[in-house]
Design an enzyme around this catalytic site. Structure first.
Site, PDB file in Angstrom:
ATOM      1  N   ASP A 115     -12.384   2.891   4.341  1.00  0.00           N
ATOM      2  CA  ASP A 115     -11.499   2.128   5.756  1.00  0.00           C
ATOM      3  C   ASP A 115     -12.375   2.770   6.993  1.00  0.00           C
ATOM      4  OD1 ASP A 115     -10.511   0.222   4.919  1.00  0.00           O
ATOM      5  OD2 ASP A 115      -7.985   0.770   4.477  1.00  0.00           O
ATOM      6  N   SER A 153       0.900  -1.277   0.064  1.00  0.00           N
ATOM      7  CA  SER A 153      -0.248  -0.398   0.202  1.00  0.00           C
ATOM      8  C   SER A 153       0.452   1.023  -0.480  1.00  0.00           C
ATOM      9  CB  SER A 153      -1.171   0.086   1.062  1.00  0.00           C
ATOM     10  OG  SER A 153      -1.558   1.390   0.897  1.00  0.00           O
ATOM     11  N   GLU A 198       3.861  -1.961  14.931  1.00  0.00           N
ATOM     12  CA  GLU A 198       4.704  -0.380  14.957  1.00  0.00           C
ATOM     13  C   GLU A 198       5.147   0.827  15.394  1.00  0.00           C
ATOM     14  OE1 GLU A 198       1.507  -0.743  14.745  1.00  0.00           O
ATOM     15  OE2 GLU A 198       0.980  -1.362  13.117  1.00  0.00           O
TER      16      GLU A 198
END
Lengths: 278, 311
Positions: free
Chosen positions: B114, B34, B55
């Site tokens: 989303d 992405s 992350e």
């Protein structure tokens, strides 16, 4: 130097580091006496025996790195860096003062400090990054990380534990200062984490246990870890928080307690007694 | 007007940088297809680290790589790159001034489908508050490439936002780019619009529309959100009758409030802000629907200019 002489020397250094901690805390100020003194032997072995560390080559790309993930124990690292000659002794008494060099937690502005730590759970991740960089550079240098046992509740360090195994990192040795106390009480009462050794083993790490106040056993564990290939090693150090300080041993109040004139004198007498017995 | 992918520009720029400098490394948290960092993975697999969906660890590992001499670029969706790893950016990266480049991809409302968990209308706002960070919001794919070249050369942490959708190209490979400089896209003397990111294209559309009514609006591309330079702002408000700011971000702590705080006491010009008013995003079938819903579409910019000029 014979093996016995080396053991004696390292124990003397560990004792000196404890004197330095007392000097740094002084009277009327709070300081992390407990979690600093539980690491004195390990820090002595790393800086003065096992690590490729040279105060005149602090930027050498092939130096070994020590990341103190439990950054609140900075006093013990400052003591070692001072004994190694990284900065003048006068700085010890100026710790945590506005114009002093030594911050409350490790800071990159201090000669010999490799990472900013203190927000718990981040040191192992930083160390994984360093280990990956050193591997890319085909360096033989190693990265050492010291975590607390209370710190084991931080989720990020388990992310790092998985990453280290995923990348088959073997130039990294982690330590857990298993001193069984955290800021507000016994670790088993505050936030119980059973079977630490099994947890690390099941995450794919090579687990070694050592007496954290025995310089020879610490040194042997560090050597053993160096020969494990394809995965990282963690050394669980069995330690006593506040070791050798009669009023502070296994006493959570001295996680970050204040020394009075009286307790400071007791502290120095305790260390004198160890010295006399040595 | 020609539209180009900023994500593709980011991925291609990484590959180009990777060719020039073997210290460039790239980290990703399972979103490389992405963010388009997958292009770097294909070119330099040994310098690409798939960190899994973690992350916080990715941010601190990047710090370690940087402290050992590498130039890490880590990328994921902006909302995870920033807020999810806020303290790691603060402590592991920013305090030691570690040379880490952070890519906040699918920023703003650009991941329209989303919804609110994946959209980020406050990422730049919070990251700007961290000392040592440079924060960039490129207007188009060409500017992305120019920025990437510059940020790979400067020491210190940088946060760069990347829009998910193809956007009109306003800048040119031939013109210079400097961090902190503002660049006029449309000239006009009545009012000035300081716009950033996708809102530059909305401001340009608004300026064209207003031009038909006889209102001449200057549109400034503010692609550096931090450092925001007062002298640049003063240069462009000189001689104008109104100031308008336009951003696809929370009004609180956004570009508009930053500009206002810098020019307090310098001017009494009417000042209007086009920004998102204390709200999360939501799912929609198109980007444009969301810009309209949150009152940051072309018509909202036109209304703000008219209001400021009392026309």
């Amino acid at each position: 130097m014979s093996a016995d002489e080396k053991t004696k020397k390292l124990n003397e250094i560990a004792l000196q580091l404890r004197y330095d901690i007392v000097e740094m805390i002084g009277v009327g100020n709070a300081g992390h006496l407990g979690g600093s003194s539980s690491l004195a032997e390990t820090i002595a072995v790393l800086y003065f025996d096992k690590m490729n560390f040279n105060k005149d080559k602090l930027k050498d790309p092939n130096r070994d790195r020590l990341v103190l993930s439990k950054g609140h124990a900075a006093l013990i690292q400052y003591a070692a860096l001072c004994e190694a000659g990284c900065f003048p002794r006068e700085e010890l008494k100026k710790v945590k003062t506005l114009n002093g060099l030594l911050q409350g937690h490790p800071d990159l502005s201090i000669p010999g400090i490799e990472a900013v730590t203190g927000s718990l759970g981040q040191g192992l991740s930083i160390s994984v990054g360093m280990a990956l960089a050193l591997r890319l550079d085909k360096s033989s240098a190693r990265v050492y990380t010291i975590m607390g046992d209370g710190e084991q509740s931080e989720g990020q360090l388990w992310e790092a534990a998985m990453a280290a195994v995923n990348f088959k990192i073997d130039n990294l040795t982690a330590f857990i200062d298993f001193n069984k106390l955290q800021a507000t009480g016994p670790t088993k009462d505050i936030f119980y984490i059973p079977d630490l050794d099994k947890k690390w083993d099941s995450f794919g790490w090579n687990v070694i246990k050592a007496d954290g106040h025995n310089v020879d056993k610490i040194a042997n564990a560090i050597e053993e870890a160096k020969y494990i290939k394809g995965k990282p090693s963690v050394i669980i150090l069995d330690t006593v928080k506040g070791k050798y300080f009669s009023f502070a041993e296994a006493n959570a109040a001295y996680h970050n307690g204040i020394l009075t004139e009286e307790t400071k004198n007791i502290a120095l007498k305790d260390l004198d007694a160890v010295k006399a017995g040595a | 007007m020609e539209k180009q992918s900023l994500r593709k520009a980011y991925g291609e720029a990484l590959v180009e940088l990777g060719k020039q400098n073997s210290d460039i490394v790239v980290l990703e948290a399972d979103l490389g297809k992405s963010t388009m960092s997958c292009l770097f993975k294909d070119a330099f697999p040994e310098r690409y680290f798939e960190m899994g969906i973690a992350e916080q660890n990715m941010a601190s590992v990047s710090a370690g790589l940087a402290l050992a001499g590498k130039i890490p670029f880590y990328g994921t969706f902006a909302v995870f790159a920033s807020g999810r790893a806020y303290d790691q950016i603060r402590c592991s990266i920013a305090i030691p001034n570690a040379n880490v480049k952070i890519c906040g991809s699918s920023c703003g409302l650009s991941d329209f489908g989303d919804g609110k968990t994946h959209q980020s209308v406050e990422d730049a706002n919070i990251i700007k508050t961290i000392p040592h960070l440079t924060v960039l919001n490129p207007v188009d794919a060409v500017e992305v490439k120019k920025m990437m070249e510059v940020i790979a050369k400067i020491k210190g942490p940088v946060y760069i936002r990347i829009n998910r959708n193809d956007l009109p190209v306003f800048t040119s490979e031939k013109t210079e780019y400097q961090i902190g400089k503002m660049y006029p896209i449309v000239e006009g003397e009545d009012a000035v619009i300081f716009a950033t990111g996708v809102m530059v294209s909305k401001a340009v559309e608004a300026a064209e529309e207003l031009n038909n009514e006889g209102i001449a609006v200057q549109v400034i591309n503010v692609s550096t959100l931090k450092p925001l330079k007062k002298e640049e702002i003063l240069k462009y408000i000189k001689g104008k009758k109104a100031i308008i700011t336009a951003e696809e971000a929370e009004k609180i702590g956004g570009l508009g409030s930053d500009i206002a705080s810098l020019i307090i006491g310098e001017t009494n010009l009417p000042f209007e802000q086009v920004a998102i008013n204390d709200s999360f995003g939501t799912s929609a079938h198109s980007y444009e629907e969301l810009l309209t819903k949150y009152n940051i579409s072309t018509i909202d910019v036109i209304k703000a200019v008219r209001k400021a000029l009392k026309k």
